[in-house]
Design a protein around this motif. Structure first.
Motif, PDB file in Angstrom:
ATOM      1  N   GLU A 175       0.818  -1.205   0.000  1.00 43.93           N
ATOM      2  CA  GLU A 175       0.000   0.000   0.000  1.00 43.93           C
ATOM      3  C   GLU A 175       0.853   1.257   0.000  1.00 43.93           C
ATOM      4  N   ASP A 176       2.026   1.194   0.620  1.00 38.35           N
ATOM      5  CA  ASP A 176       2.873   2.383   0.628  1.00 38.35           C
ATOM      6  C   ASP A 176       3.427   2.694  -0.753  1.00 38.35           C
ATOM      7  N   PHE A 177       3.466   1.669  -1.637  1.00 39.85           N
ATOM      8  CA  PHE A 177       3.940   1.911  -2.999  1.00 39.85           C
ATOM      9  C   PHE A 177       2.980   2.825  -3.759  1.00 39.85           C
ATOM     10  N   LEU A 178       1.700   2.812  -3.386  1.00 39.05           N
ATOM     11  CA  LEU A 178       0.727   3.680  -4.048  1.00 39.05           C
ATOM     12  C   LEU A 178       1.002   5.153  -3.749  1.00 39.05           C
ATOM     13  N   ASN A 179       1.763   5.422  -2.703  1.00 39.17           N
ATOM     14  CA  ASN A 179       2.112   6.795  -2.372  1.00 39.17           C
ATOM     15  C   ASN A 179       3.491   7.183  -2.891  1.00 39.17           C
ATOM     16  N   SER A 180       4.056   6.356  -3.782  1.00 35.22           N
ATOM     17  CA  SER A 180       5.370   6.668  -4.348  1.00 35.22           C
ATOM     18  C   SER A 180       5.268   7.891  -5.245  1.00 35.22           C
ATOM     19  N   GLY A 181       6.271   8.769  -5.124  1.00 34.34           N
ATOM     20  CA  GLY A 181       6.335   9.928  -6.015  1.00 34.34           C
ATOM     21  C   GLY A 181       7.178   9.629  -7.235  1.00 34.34           C
ATOM     22  N   ASP A 182       6.920  10.312  -8.329  1.00 33.22           N
ATOM     23  CA  ASP A 182       7.774  10.129  -9.503  1.00 33.22           C
ATOM     24  C   ASP A 182       9.145  10.737  -9.222  1.00 33.22           C
ATOM     25  N   PHE A 183      10.137  10.339 -10.026  1.00 35.95           N
ATOM     26  CA  PHE A 183      11.514  10.720  -9.739  1.00 35.95           C
ATOM     27  C   PHE A 183      11.754  12.220  -9.924  1.00 35.95           C
ATOM     28  N   HIS A 184      11.084  12.830 -10.912  1.00 39.39           N
ATOM     29  CA  HIS A 184      11.396  14.223 -11.259  1.00 39.39           C
ATOM     30  C   HIS A 184      10.732  15.230 -10.326  1.00 39.39           C
ATOM     31  N   HIS A 185       9.440  15.065 -10.058  1.00 37.41           N
ATOM     32  CA  HIS A 185       8.699  16.067  -9.286  1.00 37.41           C
ATOM     33  C   HIS A 185       8.209  15.551  -7.940  1.00 37.41           C
ATOM     34  N   GLY A 186       8.312  14.248  -7.722  1.00 35.91           N
ATOM     35  CA  GLY A 186       7.851  13.694  -6.458  1.00 35.91           C
ATOM     36  C   GLY A 186       6.345  13.659  -6.322  1.00 35.91           C
ATOM     37  N   ASN A 187       5.615  13.773  -7.438  1.00 35.02           N
ATOM     38  CA  ASN A 187       4.156  13.746  -7.382  1.00 35.02           C
ATOM     39  C   ASN A 187       3.649  12.320  -7.187  1.00 35.02           C
ATOM     40  N   THR A 188       2.749  12.133  -6.234  1.00 33.79           N
ATOM     41  CA  THR A 188       2.071  10.852  -6.084  1.00 33.79           C
ATOM     42  C   THR A 188       0.923  10.785  -7.086  1.00 33.79           C
ATOM     43  N   ILE A 189       0.263   9.628  -7.151  1.00 29.01           N
ATOM     44  CA  ILE A 189      -0.865   9.516  -8.085  1.00 29.01           C
ATOM     45  C   ILE A 189      -2.012  10.431  -7.655  1.00 29.01           C
ATOM     46  N   LEU A 190      -2.121  10.691  -6.358  1.00 28.24           N
ATOM     47  CA  LEU A 190      -3.159  11.617  -5.895  1.00 28.24           C
ATOM     48  C   LEU A 190      -2.832  13.041  -6.309  1.00 28.24           C
ATOM     49  N   HIS A 191      -1.563  13.428  -6.249  1.00 29.79           N
ATOM     50  CA  HIS A 191      -1.155  14.746  -6.742  1.00 29.79           C
ATOM     51  C   HIS A 191      -1.587  14.914  -8.204  1.00 29.79           C
ATOM     52  N   LEU A 192      -1.311  13.891  -9.018  1.00 32.84           N
ATOM     53  CA  LEU A 192      -1.639  13.978 -10.447  1.00 32.84           C
ATOM     54  C   LEU A 192      -3.146  14.035 -10.669  1.00 32.84           C
ATOM     55  N   ALA A 193      -3.895  13.205  -9.955  1.00 31.62           N
ATOM     56  CA  ALA A 193      -5.344  13.190 -10.125  1.00 31.62           C
ATOM     57  C   ALA A 193      -5.949  14.542  -9.770  1.00 31.62           C
ATOM     58  N   VAL A 194      -5.423  15.172  -8.722  1.00 29.86           N
ATOM     59  CA  VAL A 194      -5.901  16.506  -8.340  1.00 29.86           C
ATOM     60  C   VAL A 194      -5.494  17.532  -9.385  1.00 29.86           C
ATOM     61  N   MET A 195      -4.255  17.461  -9.846  1.00 33.69           N
ATOM     62  CA  MET A 195      -3.760  18.429 -10.826  1.00 33.69           C
ATOM     63  C   MET A 195      -4.551  18.357 -12.126  1.00 33.69           C
ATOM     64  N   PHE A 196      -4.927  17.138 -12.557  1.00 29.10           N
ATOM     65  CA  PHE A 196      -5.697  16.976 -13.790  1.00 29.10           C
ATOM     66  C   PHE A 196      -7.210  17.056 -13.552  1.00 29.10           C
ATOM     67  N   LYS A 197      -7.609  17.327 -12.295  1.00 27.39           N
ATOM     68  CA  LYS A 197      -9.014  17.516 -11.927  1.00 27.39           C
ATOM     69  C   LYS A 197      -9.875  16.305 -12.283  1.00 27.39           C
ATOM     70  N   GLN A 198      -9.356  15.113 -12.012  1.00 25.29           N
ATOM     71  CA  GLN A 198     -10.083  13.878 -12.284  1.00 25.29           C
ATOM     72  C   GLN A 198     -10.902  13.514 -11.047  1.00 25.29           C
ATOM     73  N   ILE A 199     -12.141  13.949 -11.024  1.00 27.93           N
ATOM     74  CA  ILE A 199     -12.980  13.809  -9.832  1.00 27.93           C
ATOM     75  C   ILE A 199     -13.150  12.351  -9.443  1.00 27.93           C
ATOM     76  N   GLU A 200     -13.496  11.491 -10.399  1.00 26.28           N
ATOM     77  CA  GLU A 200     -13.729  10.086 -10.075  1.00 26.28           C
ATOM     78  C   GLU A 200     -12.444   9.402  -9.599  1.00 26.28           C
ATOM     79  N   SER A 201     -11.318   9.750 -10.207  1.00 28.85           N
ATOM     80  CA  SER A 201     -10.049   9.163  -9.774  1.00 28.85           C
ATOM     81  C   SER A 201      -9.718   9.580  -8.347  1.00 28.85           C
ATOM     82  N   VAL A 202      -9.945  10.862  -8.033  1.00 28.72           N
ATOM     83  CA  VAL A 202      -9.692  11.343  -6.675  1.00 28.72           C
ATOM     84  C   VAL A 202     -10.592  10.622  -5.679  1.00 28.72           C
ATOM     85  N   ARG A 203     -11.867  10.475  -6.044  1.00 30.30           N
ATOM     86  CA  ARG A 203     -12.804   9.788  -5.144  1.00 30.30           C
ATOM     87  C   ARG A 203     -12.352   8.343  -4.894  1.00 30.30           C
TER      88      ARG A 203
END
Length: 440
Positions: A175-203
């Motif tokens: 489960e902690d792997f799901l919070n891994s950040g990318d190498f360049h910006h350290g964004n997690t998948i939740l960071h990306l989902a929020v940035m791209f405004k993907q409501i269903e993905s965030v939910r």
């Protein structure tokens, strides 16, 4: 067999691969049993198996693998195996056959550092992703690509929610792997989902306990998922996501917030003496003015581009008028008689003021001066108003020069403009009074 005949046969083999004809393949191999073994000696960048896997020829793929299983590990000019191509195209049955032949192919990376599962995630090939994880190497779900992103990052980045759900359910990842950040910006998948405004993905991501527990994890810029909303344009989707994050207990990173010293540290400093009434009055007055100047204007930042466009357009128009004055060539035009000289001088004055004012507004907008308070916005609005007002006056003086009309025939334009300006001034005064009342 001569070299010429051998090359012709190889060319025919690739043509047969495009058609996916098993009978023709068997005929060619019957004539030359070593045909598939000579593929690596040619200048072709792909093998027939690459073509077959790309186009989805299942029977042809089976026949090739029966004759030479090693073709499953051959790479093209981009270091991609046939499994890369079949995964990207979503050919589930071909993926299954290739994995049965050589499951190690699912861990081979191409020149971009991507394994077949990465392409399945990017293209939203849900069943292929399931096959690659459950039918072969389950550890492939933990592999980062060449840009430092996981398959989960790629799913969110390309907006494939169903594939993301499948990878989470079938992948059996920590489960902690799901919070891994990318190498360049350290964004997690939740960071990306929020940035791209993907409501269903965030939910969906908020329904995963480990992600919700790590609510305030930061990227390399120090932003939490909630902070990311401040970096994107505001709309109904961003507001809805913000409410979801706040309800889930997410917070802004306080280190990224601009904090002004509390009023108590400025005014109510413990002192050995008591402030007299005059000092208290002026201190409170300064405090209120400071609050007014510190009010941020989100509307100003939205207006920056519009103001810049308007001022540049006015500069262009007024400059063009000087280069091509009304009436054509003024040196020979009869309007240069004495009765028109004064009119033309007034026209030129109005045009010049509008030109200089528009340049001033443009210079202020591009100078990098912080535009953070209502006072600066007021100055820009006044400057733009001056540009437009004198542009109207320029028009009023230009019409008679062009058409030999009288001033009275163009005064209606001036009166209309003054009416509009008056309405805006009244609205602005009411708005300022309202703000002052709130601050006081």
């Amino acid at each position: 067999m001569s070299n010429v005949e051998g090359n012709d046969t190889l060319n025919t083999l690739y043509e047969v691969s495009l058609r996916g004809s098993v009978s023709e393949l068997e005929t060619l191999i019957g004539r030359d049993p070593l045909l598939l073994h000579r593929i690596s000696l040619t200048s072709f960048t792909e093998t027939p198996l690459h073509i077959s896997a790309l186009l989805g020829h299942l029977d042809f793929t089976n026949s090739l693998l029966t004759q030479k299983p090693q073709l499953a590990l051959e790479t093209d000019h981009c270091s991609r195996t046939p499994l890369h191509l079949a995964s990207a195209e979503g050919h589930v049955e071909i993926v299954h056959v290739l994995l049965q032949t050589c499951e190690d192919a699912c861990l081979m990376s191409d020149q971009d550092g991507r394994i077949p599962l990465h392409y399945a995630a990017m293209r939203g090939r849900t069943e292929v992703a399931r096959q690659l994880i459950s039918g072969a190497k389950s550890e492939s779900v933990m592999v980062f690509d060449g840009s430092g992103k996981t398959v989960f990052h790629l799913c969110v980045e390309h907006n494939h929610l169903e594939t993301l759900k499948t990878l989470v359910q079938v992948g059996n990842v920590r489960e902690d792997f799901l919070n891994s950040g990318d190498f360049h910006h350290g964004n997690t998948i939740l960071h990306l989902a929020v940035m791209f405004k993907q409501i269903e993905s965030v939910r969906y991501l908020l329904s995963i306990s480990k992600i919700k527990e790590e609510a305030n994890i930061q990227n390399k810029m120090g932003y939490t998922a909630l902070d990311m909303l401040d970096q994107v344009p505001k709309d109904m989707r961003s507001l809805q996501i913000k409410l979801m994050l706040v309800d889930a207990g997410f917070k802004n990173n306080e280190n990224n917030q601009v904090h002004h010293p509390p009023s108590a540290s400025i005014i109510d400093v413990p002192s050995s003496r008591t402030q007299n009434p005059n000092e208290k009055f002026w201190s409170n007055s300064l405090k209120r003015v400071n609050k007014l100047l510190q009010l941020k204007s989100g509307r100003l930042e939205e207006m920056r581009g519009m103001l810049s466009l308007v001022s540049t357009m006015i500069s262009t128009v007024t400059f063009g008028v000087v280069m091509n004055p009304p009436g054509g060539d003024l040196s020979i035009h009869p309007l240069l008689q004495m009765q028109y000289r004064e009119m033309f001088a007034s026209f030129l004055t109005m045009n010049t003021i509008s030109f200089i004012a528009s340049l001033g507004v443009t210079l202020l907008l591009i100078s990098g001066v912080p535009l953070r308070n209502e006072v600066t916005m007021g100055l820009l609005s006044v400057g733009t108003g001056v540009c437009l007002t004198f542009l109207v006056l320029t028009y009023i003086y230009a019409v008679p020069l062009n058409k030999n009309l009288h001033f009275g025939e163009t005064f209606s334009v001036l009166f209309s403009w003054l009416g509009l300006v008056g309405a805006i001034v009244v609205f602005t005064i009411i708005r300022v009074i309202s703000k002052l009342a709130k601050v006081l």
